[in-house]
Design a protein around this motif. Sequence first.
Motif, mmCIF file in Angstrom:
data_model
loop_
_atom_site.group_PDB
_atom_site.id
_atom_site.type_symbol
_atom_site.label_atom_id
_atom_site.label_comp_id
_atom_site.label_asym_id
_atom_site.label_seq_id
_atom_site.Cartn_x
_atom_site.Cartn_y
_atom_site.Cartn_z
ATOM 1 N N LEU A 221 0.828 -1.206 0.000
ATOM 2 C CA LEU A 221 0.000 0.000 0.000
ATOM 3 C C LEU A 221 0.865 1.259 0.000
ATOM 4 O O LEU A 221 0.448 2.302 -0.510
ATOM 5 C CB LEU A 221 -0.937 -0.009 1.211
ATOM 6 C CG LEU A 221 -2.007 -1.109 1.206
ATOM 7 C CD1 LEU A 221 -2.882 -1.009 2.454
ATOM 8 C CD2 LEU A 221 -2.879 -1.022 -0.051
ATOM 9 N N GLU A 222 2.071 1.154 0.559
ATOM 10 C CA GLU A 222 2.990 2.296 0.525
ATOM 11 C C GLU A 222 3.398 2.604 -0.917
ATOM 12 O O GLU A 222 3.480 3.771 -1.318
ATOM 13 C CB GLU A 222 4.237 2.005 1.374
ATOM 14 C CG GLU A 222 4.008 1.995 2.875
ATOM 15 C CD GLU A 222 3.295 0.736 3.361
ATOM 16 O OE1 GLU A 222 3.234 -0.261 2.589
ATOM 17 O OE2 GLU A 222 2.791 0.742 4.501
ATOM 18 N N GLU A 223 3.649 1.564 -1.700
ATOM 19 C CA GLU A 223 3.986 1.766 -3.110
ATOM 20 C C GLU A 223 2.796 2.353 -3.869
ATOM 21 O O GLU A 223 2.963 3.154 -4.785
ATOM 22 C CB GLU A 223 4.411 0.441 -3.744
ATOM 23 C CG GLU A 223 5.759 -0.061 -3.273
ATOM 24 C CD GLU A 223 6.169 -1.341 -3.980
ATOM 25 O OE1 GLU A 223 5.460 -1.765 -4.923
ATOM 26 O OE2 GLU A 223 7.203 -1.931 -3.593
ATOM 27 N N LYS A 224 1.603 1.938 -3.479
ATOM 28 C CA LYS A 224 0.385 2.494 -4.086
ATOM 29 C C LYS A 224 0.302 3.993 -3.841
ATOM 30 O O LYS A 224 0.042 4.781 -4.762
ATOM 31 C CB LYS A 224 -0.838 1.783 -3.510
ATOM 32 C CG LYS A 224 -2.186 2.314 -3.980
ATOM 33 C CD LYS A 224 -2.875 3.211 -2.961
ATOM 34 C CE LYS A 224 -3.147 2.552 -1.644
ATOM 35 N NZ LYS A 224 -3.911 3.417 -0.701
ATOM 36 N N ASP A 225 0.548 4.409 -2.602
ATOM 37 C CA ASP A 225 0.500 5.834 -2.264
ATOM 38 C C ASP A 225 1.590 6.610 -3.002
ATOM 39 O O ASP A 225 1.370 7.745 -3.447
ATOM 40 C CB ASP A 225 0.663 6.025 -0.753
ATOM 41 C CG ASP A 225 -0.527 5.490 0.036
ATOM 42 O OD1 ASP A 225 -1.631 5.410 -0.548
ATOM 43 O OD2 ASP A 225 -0.353 5.157 1.224
ATOM 44 N N SER A 226 2.760 5.988 -3.140
ATOM 45 C CA SER A 226 3.863 6.632 -3.853
ATOM 46 C C SER A 226 3.514 6.831 -5.324
ATOM 47 O O SER A 226 3.828 7.873 -5.918
ATOM 48 C CB SER A 226 5.130 5.787 -3.723
ATOM 49 O OG SER A 226 6.187 6.347 -4.475
ATOM 50 N N LEU A 227 2.865 5.847 -5.923
ATOM 51 C CA LEU A 227 2.454 5.957 -7.327
ATOM 52 C C LEU A 227 1.472 7.111 -7.509
ATOM 53 O O LEU A 227 1.613 7.924 -8.434
ATOM 54 C CB LEU A 227 1.827 4.643 -7.787
ATOM 55 C CG LEU A 227 1.373 4.552 -9.251
ATOM 56 C CD1 LEU A 227 1.456 3.117 -9.745
ATOM 57 C CD2 LEU A 227 -0.057 5.073 -9.440
ATOM 58 N N VAL A 228 0.474 7.187 -6.637
ATOM 59 C CA VAL A 228 -0.525 8.257 -6.733
ATOM 60 C C VAL A 228 0.145 9.622 -6.587
ATOM 61 O O VAL A 228 -0.144 10.558 -7.341
ATOM 62 C CB VAL A 228 -1.623 8.077 -5.668
ATOM 63 C CG1 VAL A 228 -2.534 9.307 -5.618
ATOM 64 C CG2 VAL A 228 -2.444 6.831 -5.962
ATOM 65 N N GLN A 229 1.063 9.733 -5.624
ATOM 66 C CA GLN A 229 1.730 11.011 -5.392
ATOM 67 C C GLN A 229 2.577 11.429 -6.586
ATOM 68 O O GLN A 229 2.544 12.587 -7.019
ATOM 69 C CB GLN A 229 2.611 10.932 -4.143
ATOM 70 C CG GLN A 229 3.229 12.270 -3.733
ATOM 71 C CD GLN A 229 2.180 13.303 -3.392
ATOM 72 O OE1 GLN A 229 1.403 13.109 -2.467
ATOM 73 N NE2 GLN A 229 2.137 14.394 -4.152
ATOM 74 N N SER A 230 3.336 10.492 -7.144
ATOM 75 C CA SER A 230 4.193 10.830 -8.287
ATOM 76 C C SER A 230 3.357 11.201 -9.506
ATOM 77 O O SER A 230 3.719 12.111 -10.265
ATOM 78 C CB SER A 230 5.131 9.664 -8.617
ATOM 79 O OG SER A 230 4.400 8.504 -8.999
ATOM 80 N N ALA A 231 2.228 10.519 -9.697
ATOM 81 C CA ALA A 231 1.355 10.835 -10.829
ATOM 82 C C ALA A 231 0.743 12.223 -10.669
ATOM 83 O O ALA A 231 0.684 13.008 -11.623
ATOM 84 C CB ALA A 231 0.260 9.779 -10.955
ATOM 85 N N ALA A 232 0.276 12.536 -9.459
ATOM 86 C CA ALA A 232 -0.309 13.856 -9.203
ATOM 87 C C ALA A 232 0.738 14.951 -9.360
ATOM 88 O O ALA A 232 0.474 16.006 -9.953
ATOM 89 C CB ALA A 232 -0.921 13.895 -7.805
ATOM 90 N N ASP A 233 1.947 14.715 -8.847
ATOM 91 C CA ASP A 233 3.019 15.712 -8.958
ATOM 92 C C ASP A 233 3.364 15.991 -10.416
ATOM 93 O O ASP A 233 3.562 17.144 -10.813
ATOM 94 C CB ASP A 233 4.274 15.234 -8.219
ATOM 95 C CG ASP A 233 4.172 15.427 -6.718
ATOM 96 O OD1 ASP A 233 3.433 16.330 -6.286
ATOM 97 O OD2 ASP A 233 4.830 14.675 -5.975
ATOM 98 N N PHE A 234 3.436 14.929 -11.213
ATOM 99 C CA PHE A 234 3.774 15.137 -12.624
ATOM 100 C C PHE A 234 2.671 15.908 -13.337
ATOM 101 O O PHE A 234 2.943 16.823 -14.120
ATOM 102 C CB PHE A 234 4.013 13.808 -13.338
ATOM 103 C CG PHE A 234 4.366 13.990 -14.793
ATOM 104 C CD1 PHE A 234 5.663 14.291 -15.168
ATOM 105 C CD2 PHE A 234 3.394 13.894 -15.779
ATOM 106 C CE1 PHE A 234 5.993 14.497 -16.508
ATOM 107 C CE2 PHE A 234 3.708 14.097 -17.119
ATOM 108 C CZ PHE A 234 5.013 14.396 -17.480
#
Length: 246
Positions: A221-234
């Motif tokens: 789930l930590e990797e899931k949150d990281s994916l969402v954050q990186s996508a939103a940041d980009f």
Amino acid sequence: MFHFLYPVTFNQVVKIKCMNFFVCRIDLQTILKKMVSKVDGRFCPTSNQINVCRDNVLLCSLRAFKRRFFNPEAKLDVVFVDEDDNGEGAVDEGGPTREYLRLLMRAVHQSNIFEGHEKDRQLSLDTQALQTKLYMWVAKMIAVCVVHGGVGPHFFSERLFHQICGIPTPPATVDEVGDHTFREQLIKIQEATTVREANSAIAEAADSLSIIGALRHVSSLEEKDSLVQSAADFFVNGRLATALDQ
């Protein structure tokens, strides 16, 4: 974005507008006075005559600003015209110019290079605007509005202020993603409570995520949150870098 023809950069003009957000190391009042002092109100070259149709202020302004000898440090001579290019008859002794600058800022506010709430606008990505350098021309228009008429871009979001001023921005939130479909996809991934649910939601958003280089399988789930954050940041920051550079 927002490099201007004046010796002082537009980034510094924006900092003047951002005084409530930042503690600046420069004397903002001095910068504004310096820019205003560059304007020669007695000199008005023919290249600074702007024929403005009220129904198409932005296009009329683009034509004028793109003239080879347009001089932002000289007086503007504004003539309002109808669709047949017939003037309204008023001599520009200041009134038409002030009205024009207000209308121009409104047209900029409503242009397709911005998106979001009326009073909290962010840059939107428009490939045609990139090709035609519309971001650069709009920046010059905003600077002219500020210096010639004291009309500021009161619709900028705090994030846009940060981006223009070159100040690090806080992590983007999913709510800031302007594309409705992509935002809903990210929310579904974000709200997944198991790794299986997360990967299922990621698969549904595969086309969107692959375009921005964020498509990957997650094992926690930590990797899931990281994916969402990186996508939103980009989406909110990274993809707009070229537009900001104009």
